[in-house]
Design a protein around this motif. Structure first.
Motif, PDB file in Angstrom:
ATOM      1  N   ALA A   1     -12.055  -7.430  -5.737  1.00 30.50           N
ATOM      2  CA  ALA A   1     -11.455  -6.073  -5.081  1.00 30.50           C
ATOM      3  C   ALA A   1      -9.977  -5.405  -4.517  1.00 30.50           C
ATOM      4  O   ALA A   1      -9.619  -4.788  -4.781  1.00 30.50           O
ATOM      5  CB  ALA A   1     -12.519  -5.575  -3.858  1.00 30.50           C
ATOM      6  N   ALA A   2      -9.686  -6.519  -3.739  1.00 31.27           N
ATOM      7  CA  ALA A   2      -8.537  -6.898  -3.358  1.00 31.27           C
ATOM      8  C   ALA A   2      -7.038  -6.445  -4.030  1.00 31.27           C
ATOM      9  O   ALA A   2      -6.261  -5.535  -4.292  1.00 31.27           O
ATOM     10  CB  ALA A   2      -8.042  -7.856  -2.619  1.00 31.27           C
ATOM     11  N   GLN A   3      -7.605  -6.437  -5.708  1.00 31.90           N
ATOM     12  CA  GLN A   3      -6.574  -6.319  -6.231  1.00 31.90           C
ATOM     13  C   GLN A   3      -6.841  -4.485  -7.332  1.00 31.90           C
ATOM     14  O   GLN A   3      -6.253  -4.183  -7.529  1.00 31.90           O
ATOM     15  CB  GLN A   3      -7.135  -7.909  -7.968  1.00 31.90           C
ATOM     16  N   CYS A   4      -8.131  -4.314  -6.728  1.00 29.50           N
ATOM     17  CA  CYS A   4      -8.792  -2.996  -7.462  1.00 29.50           C
ATOM     18  C   CYS A   4      -7.679  -1.592  -6.455  1.00 29.50           C
ATOM     19  O   CYS A   4      -7.205  -1.045  -6.950  1.00 29.50           O
ATOM     20  CB  CYS A   4     -10.066  -2.738  -7.515  1.00 29.50           C
ATOM     21  N   TYR A   5      -7.797  -2.349  -5.419  1.00 25.26           N
ATOM     22  CA  TYR A   5      -6.857  -0.924  -4.343  1.00 25.26           C
ATOM     23  C   TYR A   5      -5.330  -1.577  -5.025  1.00 25.26           C
ATOM     24  O   TYR A   5      -4.903  -0.502  -4.624  1.00 25.26           O
ATOM     25  CB  TYR A   5      -7.395  -2.044  -3.113  1.00 25.26           C
ATOM     26  N   CYS A   6      -4.765  -2.834  -4.480  1.00 22.25           N
ATOM     27  CA  CYS A   6      -3.510  -2.352  -4.900  1.00 22.25           C
ATOM     28  C   CYS A   6      -3.356  -1.469  -5.971  1.00 22.25           C
ATOM     29  O   CYS A   6      -2.398  -0.903  -6.394  1.00 22.25           O
ATOM     30  CB  CYS A   6      -3.167  -4.044  -5.559  1.00 22.25           C
ATOM     31  N   ARG A   7      -4.088  -1.868  -7.582  1.00 20.62           N
ATOM     32  CA  ARG A   7      -3.971  -1.143  -9.193  1.00 20.62           C
ATOM     33  C   ARG A   7      -3.696   0.021  -8.453  1.00 20.62           C
ATOM     34  O   ARG A   7      -2.495   0.539  -9.057  1.00 20.62           O
ATOM     35  CB  ARG A   7      -4.718  -1.678  -9.652  1.00 20.62           C
TER      36      ARG A   7
ATOM     37  N   ALA B   1       1.591  -9.516  -3.535  1.00 18.87           N
ATOM     38  CA  ALA B   1       1.786  -8.972  -4.951  1.00 18.87           C
ATOM     39  C   ALA B   1       1.825  -7.984  -5.226  1.00 18.87           C
ATOM     40  O   ALA B   1       2.523  -7.474  -6.190  1.00 18.87           O
ATOM     41  CB  ALA B   1       0.258  -8.814  -5.504  1.00 18.87           C
ATOM     42  N   MET B   2       1.909  -6.806  -4.113  1.00 17.62           N
ATOM     43  CA  MET B   2       2.648  -5.639  -4.194  1.00 17.62           C
ATOM     44  C   MET B   2       4.027  -5.764  -3.546  1.00 17.62           C
ATOM     45  O   MET B   2       4.717  -4.588  -3.526  1.00 17.62           O
ATOM     46  CB  MET B   2       2.007  -5.041  -2.943  1.00 17.62           C
ATOM     47  N   GLN B   3       5.012  -6.699  -2.997  1.00 20.38           N
ATOM     48  CA  GLN B   3       6.342  -7.057  -3.116  1.00 20.38           C
ATOM     49  C   GLN B   3       7.118  -6.787  -4.376  1.00 20.38           C
ATOM     50  O   GLN B   3       6.592  -7.354  -5.119  1.00 20.38           O
ATOM     51  CB  GLN B   3       6.282  -7.417  -1.547  1.00 20.38           C
TER      52      GLN B   3
ATOM     53  N   TYR C   1       5.769   0.061  -2.553  1.00 19.44           N
ATOM     54  CA  TYR C   1       4.718   0.138  -0.693  1.00 19.44           C
ATOM     55  C   TYR C   1       5.290  -1.078  -0.128  1.00 19.44           C
ATOM     56  O   TYR C   1       4.939  -2.059   0.857  1.00 19.44           O
ATOM     57  CB  TYR C   1       3.440  -0.102  -0.661  1.00 19.44           C
ATOM     58  N   ASP C   2       6.936  -1.746  -0.289  1.00 21.27           N
ATOM     59  CA  ASP C   2       6.994  -2.961  -0.248  1.00 21.27           C
ATOM     60  C   ASP C   2       7.321  -2.849   1.586  1.00 21.27           C
ATOM     61  O   ASP C   2       6.711  -4.405   1.996  1.00 21.27           O
ATOM     62  CB  ASP C   2       8.784  -2.953  -1.184  1.00 21.27           C
ATOM     63  N   ARG C   3       7.559  -1.956   2.349  1.00 24.13           N
ATOM     64  CA  ARG C   3       7.474  -2.521   3.510  1.00 24.13           C
ATOM     65  C   ARG C   3       6.103  -2.465   4.230  1.00 24.13           C
ATOM     66  O   ARG C   3       5.731  -3.305   5.104  1.00 24.13           O
ATOM     67  CB  ARG C   3       8.350  -0.986   4.168  1.00 24.13           C
ATOM     68  N   GLU C   4       5.307  -1.646   3.672  1.00 24.51           N
ATOM     69  CA  GLU C   4       4.367  -1.496   4.595  1.00 24.51           C
ATOM     70  C   GLU C   4       3.047  -3.551   4.200  1.00 24.51           C
ATOM     71  O   GLU C   4       2.818  -3.940   4.302  1.00 24.51           O
ATOM     72  CB  GLU C   4       2.847  -0.887   3.442  1.00 24.51           C
TER      73      GLU C   4
END
Length: 381
Positions: free
Chosen positions: A233-239, A291-293, A248-251
């Motif tokens: 689920a975490a990966q789905c939200y990131c995608r 993963a988002m950075q 979304y580097d800062r967040e």
């Protein structure tokens, strides 16, 4: 599920690197439990429990598999997926059992009942349970068998392989379902799963004796299924966040730092037991944040030496208990703990290049899947 014929995308280097720290947590905890490392009481409270690190692996496994195979698996893609899972875990599983064989032989030849009971949970005549335990480990079934004489001998940490095998079997259905529902529905699913896991863990001591309830809490695959789904689920939200094109580097950095803070506080405070229960959402936040950075941990996690250590972490996880047992039988005491730890890390890297990766490549080529030079998408503890 939507058909796809393409190869899975390579794993994120930073997520490969942090596997090493989780594996190191497990190794140090076992060194502490076996008296090789003498921590102060507060540190021992944290370092002596390796279960949260395994939960981290389960969350990370769901995330990475969804990252690499989340676009769907058709019939041929599913076959390749399962061949890849087998190629990822089985060669080192067999090697770890071969490494444990000298330990078992020494204990049997020397009639060492003390260590047979302490390490393997084997009272009395151990021949039959040793054979049954070996078969269970080769079949990846030990986490389904709530008997110490079956899940402790040979290489105890392989219980987590049983969990991963269960997760792999369920993955195509799980990822299709989690991706199909809306983000809000996914959030409700995670809340329900988290509560269900908590209620299950809370009910077990009232339903079963401590020896059985403790096993079901710590090792039983369905108990940990939520953690794997949480990673998916975490990966789905990131995608979904990345589809908008905004960075979304800062967040993501803030989320990672918040997760690290939460992990630190909950590891020491432990308001609920087992510790891994409250930590799994923190692990999902950490994995998603990294993963988002663009350059996680200021690029340190992307350095090639760190990635290599992460790639070798599976070998380290599987070989460390037999090696600690061999070290104790050889008379290596606490003074040699640092050298033992360094040796295990070094050997895991050698085994990765000499056995794990070549065997994985050979199996994938033999069964028709082009081997990839990228870090393996499979994450297992």
């Amino acid at each position: 599920m939507r058909s796809t014929s393409r190869e899975p995308r390579s794993a994120l280097p930073a997520l490969t690197s942090i596997r090493f720290f989780a594996a190191l947590w497990v190794v140090v905890s076992h060194l502490a439990v076996m008296g090789y490392v003498n921590f102060s009481a507060p540190v021992r409270w944290v370092a002596g429990d390796s279960r949260p690190a395994v939960t981290f692996f389960f969350v990370l496994s769901g995330f990475i598999l969804a990252h690499n195979y989340g676009d769907g698996l058709d019939g041929e893609g599913m076959r390749r997926f399962y061949v890849a899972r087998f190629a990822r875990i089985y060669p080192m599983l067999v090697f770890s059992l071969l490494l444990a064989a000298p330990v078992t032989a020494i204990l049997l030849i020397s009639d060492d009942h003390a260590h047979l009971f302490e390490w393997y949970g084997l009272p009395g005549n151990p021949a039959l349970p040793l054979i049954a335990s070996l078969l269970a480990q080769l079949l990846c079934l030990t986490a389904w068998l709530p008997f110490a004489a079956l899940n402790q001998p040979w290489d105890g940490p392989t219980w987590s392989i049983s969990c991963e095998a269960f997760f792999y079997l369920a993955f195509p259905l799980l990822v299709a379902f989690v991706k199909r529902i809306t983000p809000a529905q996914r959030g409700l699913l995670l809340l329900a799963g988290f509560c269900a896991q908590g209620l299950w863990i809370a009910a077990l001591p009232h339903l079963l004796p401590p020896s059985r309830s403790g096993f079901l809490t710590s090792q039983f695959p369905p108990t940990h299924l939520f953690e794997f789904v949480l990673g998916i689920a975490a990966q789905c939200y990131c995608r979904e966040l990345q589809r908008g094109g905004r960075r979304y580097d800062r967040e993501a950095l803030r989320a990672s730092l918040l997760a690290v803070l939460g992990i630190g506080v909950l590891s020491v405070w432990r308001p609920l037991a087992p510790a891994y229960y409250l930590l799994s959402p923190c692990f999902a936040l950490l994995v998603g944040g990294i993963a988002m950075q663009k350059r996680p941990a200021w690029g340190l996690l992307g350095l090639r030496p760190m990635v290599v250590l992460g790639e070798a972490s599976f070998s380290l996880y599987l070989i460390h208990v037999p090696l600690i047992h061999l070290a104790e039988l050889a008379g290596i005491g606490p003074r040699g703990a640092l050298a033992l730890l360094a040796g295990m890390v070094g050997l895991s890297v050698i085994l990765f290049f000499a056995i794990e990766r070549p065997m994985r490549t050979a199996i994938l080529r033999r069964y028709g899947q082009r081997a990839s030079a990228a870090p393996s998408p499979a994450i297992t503890a």
